[in-house]
Design a protein around this motif. Structure first.
Motif, PDB file in Angstrom:
ATOM      1  N   ASP A 191       0.828  -1.212   0.000  1.00  0.00           N
ATOM      2  CA  ASP A 191       0.000   0.000   0.000  1.00  0.00           C
ATOM      3  C   ASP A 191       0.861   1.258   0.000  1.00  0.00           C
ATOM      4  OD1 ASP A 191      -2.723  -0.834  -0.107  1.00  0.00           O
ATOM      5  OD2 ASP A 191      -2.614  -1.490   1.969  1.00  0.00           O
ATOM      6  N   LEU A 192       1.878   1.302   0.861  1.00  0.00           N
ATOM      7  CA  LEU A 192       2.715   2.492   0.963  1.00  0.00           C
ATOM      8  C   LEU A 192       3.469   2.738  -0.339  1.00  0.00           C
ATOM      9  CD1 LEU A 192       3.814   4.797   2.691  1.00  0.00           C
ATOM     10  CD2 LEU A 192       5.578   3.221   3.535  1.00  0.00           C
ATOM     11  N   SER A 193       3.991   1.673  -0.947  1.00  0.00           N
ATOM     12  CA  SER A 193       4.750   1.817  -2.188  1.00  0.00           C
ATOM     13  C   SER A 193       3.863   2.304  -3.327  1.00  0.00           C
ATOM     14  CB  SER A 193       5.390   0.475  -2.555  1.00  0.00           C
ATOM     15  OG  SER A 193       6.154   0.597  -3.734  1.00  0.00           O
ATOM     16  N   GLN A 204       0.925   3.947  -2.987  1.00  0.00           N
ATOM     17  CA  GLN A 204       0.457   5.298  -2.689  1.00  0.00           C
ATOM     18  C   GLN A 204       1.536   6.319  -3.017  1.00  0.00           C
ATOM     19  OE1 GLN A 204       1.531   7.545  -0.120  1.00  0.00           O
ATOM     20  NE2 GLN A 204       0.010   9.047  -0.801  1.00  0.00           N
ATOM     21  N   CYS A 217       8.224  -1.912   9.757  1.00  0.00           N
ATOM     22  CA  CYS A 217       6.797  -1.820  10.076  1.00  0.00           C
ATOM     23  C   CYS A 217       6.573  -1.723  11.580  1.00  0.00           C
ATOM     24  CB  CYS A 217       6.034  -3.007   9.486  1.00  0.00           C
ATOM     25  SG  CYS A 217       5.794  -2.909   7.696  1.00  0.00           S
ATOM     26  N   ASP A 273      10.531   8.926   7.122  1.00  0.00           N
ATOM     27  CA  ASP A 273      10.702   9.004   5.664  1.00  0.00           C
ATOM     28  C   ASP A 273      12.071   8.471   5.244  1.00  0.00           C
ATOM     29  OD1 ASP A 273       8.245  10.225   5.671  1.00  0.00           O
ATOM     30  OD2 ASP A 273       9.014  12.245   5.307  1.00  0.00           O
ATOM     31  N   THR A 290      12.095   4.573   5.636  1.00  0.00           N
ATOM     32  CA  THR A 290      11.362   3.843   4.599  1.00  0.00           C
ATOM     33  C   THR A 290      12.004   4.023   3.221  1.00  0.00           C
ATOM     34  OG1 THR A 290       9.809   5.714   4.499  1.00  0.00           O
ATOM     35  CG2 THR A 290       9.153   3.801   5.802  1.00  0.00           C
ATOM     36  N   SER A 300       5.918   8.687   5.157  1.00  0.00           N
ATOM     37  CA  SER A 300       5.753   7.516   6.024  1.00  0.00           C
ATOM     38  C   SER A 300       4.529   7.634   6.926  1.00  0.00           C
ATOM     39  CB  SER A 300       7.011   7.310   6.877  1.00  0.00           C
ATOM     40  OG  SER A 300       7.270   8.454   7.675  1.00  0.00           O
ATOM     41  N   THR A 304       1.637   7.991   5.959  1.00  0.00           N
ATOM     42  CA  THR A 304       0.497   7.340   5.304  1.00  0.00           C
ATOM     43  C   THR A 304       0.519   5.831   5.505  1.00  0.00           C
ATOM     44  OG1 THR A 304       1.681   7.077   3.190  1.00  0.00           O
ATOM     45  CG2 THR A 304       0.472   9.142   3.539  1.00  0.00           C
ATOM     46  N   TRP A 305       1.565   5.306   6.156  1.00  0.00           N
ATOM     47  CA  TRP A 305       1.617   3.870   6.429  1.00  0.00           C
ATOM     48  C   TRP A 305       0.471   3.482   7.341  1.00  0.00           C
ATOM     49  CZ3 TRP A 305       1.887   1.015  10.899  1.00  0.00           C
ATOM     50  CH2 TRP A 305       2.227  -0.338  10.765  1.00  0.00           C
TER      51      TRP A 305
END
Length: 509
Positions: A168-170, A172, A411, A430, A433, A496, A498-499
């Motif tokens: 999801d993070l990648s 987004q 995570c 940030d 990640t 990050s 938004t994770w």
């Protein structure tokens, strides 16, 4: 005027990607890859497409650009370094010309003049259209409709190996990056390595991705027609399959057009002046004749005709009415690996409509998936064996396991620190990640498995894993964290905050 009846549609898909190389070595591996690909492939490819757009042509091909490459295109220092690299190319060509004049070497003089003119053209193209970065050059192509732009994950990680929250993070971050740089949010995406595992369509749907591509065998193992798109699972996400029979005529593990004796040999180098100056001549011999560009026209025309003839035969024999044939390649093939590639592509785009083949893009054809029931796709990729072996076997398997470990650790950090940065960006998160996603780039395992600059890939992966470990260690020691630079602007749209922990698990395989 006689019009050839339409026999089918051709979707040419190009994947434009380079792992992050800025600051990680120059010659012979590292930034040199970017400099050569930029000068020899990206500049002429964009010029070709811009010329077609100015001629009012649309829907010529589908172009994917990875966010990690776009960030390097847009870096101001990188643009200046590219201009310096091209100026050095110009200087080397001038030096070779002077030496050829001194020795009365007519062949070397012609090659020097060829490189001199190519460097002049590249410098002009960069100055006129790329001075504000690659995204400034890309956006008019998207605006004009000459291409469909594909988005994708942020850094070309092997998506089936990512944990759910990081998928999801990648996605987004990658889609946000492309939207910000180009002004368009792509509806389609290039899945890194054409890799798929069951359930990924759920993530694509959640991020408003309407279509993606897999390798042909993945689609065929599902018992599905290769020459039409298919809805996947219980979503409206559509998959296209790459037709290997047509694609491999240009480039395959064993053969392809670039091996023609008259084409420029990528592997033969004039080391004195730092340029490719010889033709393929004989693939089985190290003895190479000087390159003669005027002699390549007949080979280009022959290869274009062969490609079109093969495409027509496939379309006429396809059980699918009005078939859509997808031929997909790395963009870097056209101009970098294969010097004559841009000329081939321009000629192909000109001649295809005359042969009763309609050029199209993936987005124009996705609605045809409604004509058939949805399918369930098996796992697959475009790697050797059409499975995950390139990224899971041998030394690559060790990288995979290390990747799982850092995913879990990062995570854990993000889960435990989510509420500690309620205002403003979490620069430490940030940076953490960013480093993790650079470590997880699929390129490193591929290069190690294929023994292509494998030592460089090992050092890159090890360096990023080590940096993640340092950052995680410092996270528990405030004084340590303050000593480590935690602001990382390489991938500025990776936020990050938004994770989110997964509530829809597929799980890390």
């Amino acid at each position: 005027m006689v019009t050839t009846p339409t026999v089918g549609r051709l979707a040419i898909v190009l994947h434009t990607h380079m792992p992050w190389v800025l600051g990680y070595g120059t010659w012979p591996v590292g930034e040199e890859w970017l400099r050569q690909a930029w000068a020899h492939a990206y500049l002429p490819m964009f010029a070709l497409l811009r010329e077609r757009a100015e001629g009012g042509l649309t829907h010529q091909l589908t172009l994917g650009v990875t966010p990690v490459l776009a960030a390097q295109w847009d870096d101001r220092t990188s643009v200046h370094e590219q201009a310096r690299w091209i100026a050095d190319w110009h200087t080397r060509a001038s030096g070779k010309a002077l030496e050829a004049s001194r020795t009365a070497d007519e062949s070397a003089a012609r090659d020097a003049e060829r490189n001199y003119q190519l460097a002049i053209t590249a410098a002009h193209e960069l100055d006129e259209h790329w001075s504000a970065g690659g995204s400034a050059a890309l956006r008019p192509l998207v605006d004009s409709g000459v291409i469909e732009l594909l988005g994708g994950p942020l850094t070309h990680a092997f998506t089936p190996h990512l944990s759910d929250p990081l998928i999801d993070l990648s996605l987004q971050a990658g889609l946000a990056d492309t939207t910000a740089r180009v002004g368009h949010r792509p509806t389609g995406m290039w899945a890194p390595e054409c890799a798929y595992r069951p359930g990924l369509e759920q993530f694509y749907a959640r991020h408003q991705v309407s279509h993606f591509m897999v390798d042909g065998p993945t689609l065929q193992r599902a018992g599905a027609s290769l020459h039409q798109p298919h809805r996947i699972g219980d979503t409206d996400v559509v998959a296209f399959g790459r037709d290997l029979e047509l694609t491999y005529r240009v480039w395959s593990p064993d053969s392809g057009y670039p091996g023609d004796p008259w084409y420029l040999d990528f592997h033969s180098f004039d080391h004195a002046w730092g340029m490719r100056s010889y033709r393929v001549t004989d693939k089985q011999s190290d003895a190479k004749a000087p390159y003669e560009p005027q002699a390549t026209a007949a080979s280009i025309d022959r290869d274009v005709d062969d490609f079109i003839s093969a495409a027509r035969t496939i379309m006429l024999n396809s059980p699918t009415p009005d078939p859509v044939i997808v031929a997909a390649y790395d963009t870097e093939l056209f101009g970098h690996w294969w010097h004559e590639g841009p000329a081939f592509l321009a000629r192909l785009l000109d001649k295809v409509p005359e042969a009763g083949i309609q050029l199209t893009t993936l987005s124009r054809e996705r609605s045809r998936a409604a004509d058939s029931p949805p399918i369930e796709l098996p796992s697959g990729s475009w790697g050797s064996g059409k499975d995950f072996g390139v990224w899971e076997e041998g030394e690559a398997g060790e990288l995979h396991m290390r990747g799982r470990t850092i995913q879990e650790a990062v995570c854990d950090y993000l889960a435990s620190h989510r509420r500690s940065h309620r205002t403003g960006r979490d620069h430490f998160g940030d940076a953490l990640t960013t480093e993790m996603f650079l470590a997880l780039a699929s390129d490193w395992a591929f290069m190690i498995t294929k023994d292509s600059a494998a030592d460089y890939a090992r050092k890159r992966a090890d360096g990023h894993f080590q940096r993640v470990a340092e950052l995680l260690h410092s996270a528990g020691h405030e004084s340590g964290q303050s000593r480590i630079t935690t602001r990382d602007t390489r991938l500025p749209f990776l936020d990050s905050r938004t994770w989110r922990a997964a509530s829809h698990g597929i799980g890390v395989p």
